[in-house]
Every structure is written in C-alpha cells, then in structure tokens.
Design an enzyme around this catalytic site. Structure first.
Site, mmCIF file in Angstrom:
data_model
loop_
_atom_site.group_PDB
_atom_site.id
_atom_site.type_symbol
_atom_site.label_atom_id
_atom_site.label_comp_id
_atom_site.label_asym_id
_atom_site.label_seq_id
_atom_site.Cartn_x
_atom_site.Cartn_y
_atom_site.Cartn_z
ATOM 1 C CB THR A 193 -17.625 24.288 -8.413
ATOM 2 O OG1 THR A 193 -16.503 24.669 -9.211
ATOM 3 C CG2 THR A 193 -17.289 24.472 -6.939
ATOM 4 C CE LYS A 218 -20.487 26.814 -14.766
ATOM 5 N NZ LYS A 218 -19.239 26.341 -15.417
ATOM 6 N N GLY A 254 -6.971 28.436 -26.552
ATOM 7 C CA GLY A 254 -7.915 29.524 -26.293
ATOM 8 C C GLY A 254 -7.245 30.687 -25.594
ATOM 9 N N GLY A 282 -9.734 22.953 -17.280
ATOM 10 C CA GLY A 282 -10.586 23.637 -16.319
ATOM 11 C C GLY A 282 -12.014 23.791 -16.786
ATOM 12 C CB THR A 283 -13.688 23.205 -20.033
ATOM 13 O OG1 THR A 283 -12.871 24.231 -20.600
ATOM 14 C CG2 THR A 283 -15.089 23.300 -20.596
ATOM 15 C CB THR A 284 -17.375 22.132 -15.688
ATOM 16 O OG1 THR A 284 -18.100 23.311 -16.090
ATOM 17 C CG2 THR A 284 -16.405 22.509 -14.581
ATOM 18 C CG HIS A 287 -20.818 30.110 -12.350
ATOM 19 N ND1 HIS A 287 -21.301 29.286 -11.345
ATOM 20 C CD2 HIS A 287 -19.482 29.858 -12.427
ATOM 21 C CE1 HIS A 287 -20.303 28.576 -10.845
ATOM 22 N NE2 HIS A 287 -19.196 28.906 -11.481
#
Length: 270
Positions: A170, A163, A14, A103-105, A159
């Site tokens: 977090t 999102k 990406g 780092g994607t949740t 955010h």
C-alpha cells in the site's frame, strides 16, 4: 460463469488463515458468489465449515491447488497467502484458466508482467491489489490529489509484526500514485546526516517511507504533507480484517469482466 445458477465459483487458498477465514465467510454470505473449494496444505477432506466454526457446509478442504481447481470447476481463485506461495499458486491458476484475485504484496514486476501476458493470451482477467479496504483506496486517491499542491510528503505505514515485506504494498502504491502527480522533490536539508542508518526511512522519488511493525496493529497508513505554515495528514486504519472484505467481493465479481491483469483496486472503483 460455469454454473447454471449464475453464481461465480470461488476457490479460497489458505482458507484456514486469518485472511482466508474472512474470505470464506464473505463468499458464503454473498448471493453472487459460491464457495467451490478451499485449499490448505495441512488439511484434506475435512469440511471447511467444521474447521472454521461455521458448521458443516459441504465443501471439504483440499491440499493440492491444481486438483481443487479442476474438481471444483472454479471461476476465480482468491489468495492472501505469503509471496512465495502466491507466485506458484497464480501460475497454477493460469494453467487451468482460473482468474486470480491476489491480496498478498511483495510480487516482482517480472511476475506481474508475465501474468498479464498469460491472462491476455487466455482472454481472461486477474487482479492484484496491495489493499482491498475501500477507505485505503480513497486515502491513496486523496494523497495523489494533495501532492499536486503540497509536494513535500512522507509516508508512515504500520502493520502487525508478522508481515514479511517492508515497505507495504500500500505504501509503495501510494508513493507511485503521488510520484505520478508531482515532480521529483529533494526533501529535507541537503546536508542532513543519518546518525543511524535508515533513520530517515526509505527514499522513493525523494519522498520518505517509514515502516512500523508491532503486535496489535492490523494495517494502518498515514501520509503527511508539509507546506509553508501548514501540514496535512491523511490517515487510514484497518482495525479488523473485515475491512478488506467488501473490496474482495467486488474484485471477485469484476474480474469476470476483465482481460489481462489489473494492479490496484482503484481501477475498479474510479
């Protein structure tokens, strides 16, 4: 490390996206890292630097992750794409013995457990972190410490409106760390009534989590503690995506030393 120059060879998935662009710049500017490849489904054999406004850097985009990992002889894959794409990408990276830094949740617990098992079988490491900003990790650490003394707490996370998951990773990680430091608490009046469903937010171990999604935000969170005659607010603000990059660089280096999956950047810091 696969190169005689001792650098860690990184593939960025990406790479044309908002986070991907920052990751590419970070890798290019770090003397211990080398950009070995970049993946974007819409681009192929176009120089990454020319697309990102960096000038030609001699690394072309690939549109197939597996081929890119093999051809680049990658050590690490960094991925900040969406949850559906990340899942497939991680399994592809594991198939080729490449260490994932994600780092994607929004990942499922089943996937995290499966990735840990596969990584241990292969004798390599992986990192999934809800947040890579050093300040955010400190915010979560301080919140867990405060919960020992002020157990009544609510979390507000804010955010950008693109999102996909709510609450944020977090916020969930913060709640987990708080829950590990205090007994469950039934907060608010026992007879309180929501006039609109969801007005009090999501319930996690008795604490409430509230999600805000608006244009203009990047990533923000405040943890509010209440006690007799006092409140304590711990807040962190990422005002640009650059805030995540020192943590990303740290993870790309530390993952080379790990076996199995590490969830949360705090395990690399503390």
């Amino acid at each position: 490390m696969t190169e005689s120059n001792g650098k860690i060879r990184v593939v960025v998935v990406g790479a044309k996206g908002r986070m991907g662009r920052e990751v590419v710049k970070t890798v290019l500017n770090d003397p211990q890292l080398e950009l070995a490849g970049a993946v974007d489904r819409t681009l192929h054999q176009v120089d990454v630097g020319s697309v990102l406004g960096l000038g030609d850097i001699g690394v072309p985009f690939a549109n197939r992750l597996g081929e890119c990992l093999v051809q680049s002889n990658a050590d690490v894959m960094i991925d900040f794409t969406n949850p559906a794409a990340v899942r497939d990408n991680v399994y592809t990276a594991l198939e080729y013995g490449v260490r994932p830094v994600v780092g994607t949740t929004g990942m499922s617990q089943d996937d995290l457990l499966a990735w840990d098992r596969i990584l241990r079988e292969k004798g390599i490491g992986g990192i999934v972190a809800p947040n890579f900003a050093i300040g955010a990790i400190l915010m979560m650490k301080f919140a867990a410490m405060a919960a020992r003394y002020l157990p009544h707490v609510e979390i507000i996370e804010l955010h950008h409106d693109q999102k996909l998951d709510a609450p944020s990773g977090t916020a969930l990680k913060t709640a987990e760390m708080i829950a590990a430091e205090r007994q469950s608490v039934r907060q608010g009046h026992p007879d309180e009534e929501e006039k609109l469903a969801g007005a009090r937010g999501a319930d996690f171990d008795g604490m409430r989590i509230h999600s805000v999604r608006l244009p203009g935000y990047v990533a923000h969170q405040e943890v509010i503690f209440g006690g007799v005659g006092q409140t304590l607010t711990i807040r962190h603000d990422s005002i640009s995506r650059e805030s995540f990059m020192p943590g990303v660089a740290l993870a790309a280096k530390k993952v080379m030393e790990l076996t199995g999956l590490v969830y949360g950047l705090e395990h690399l810091m503390f």
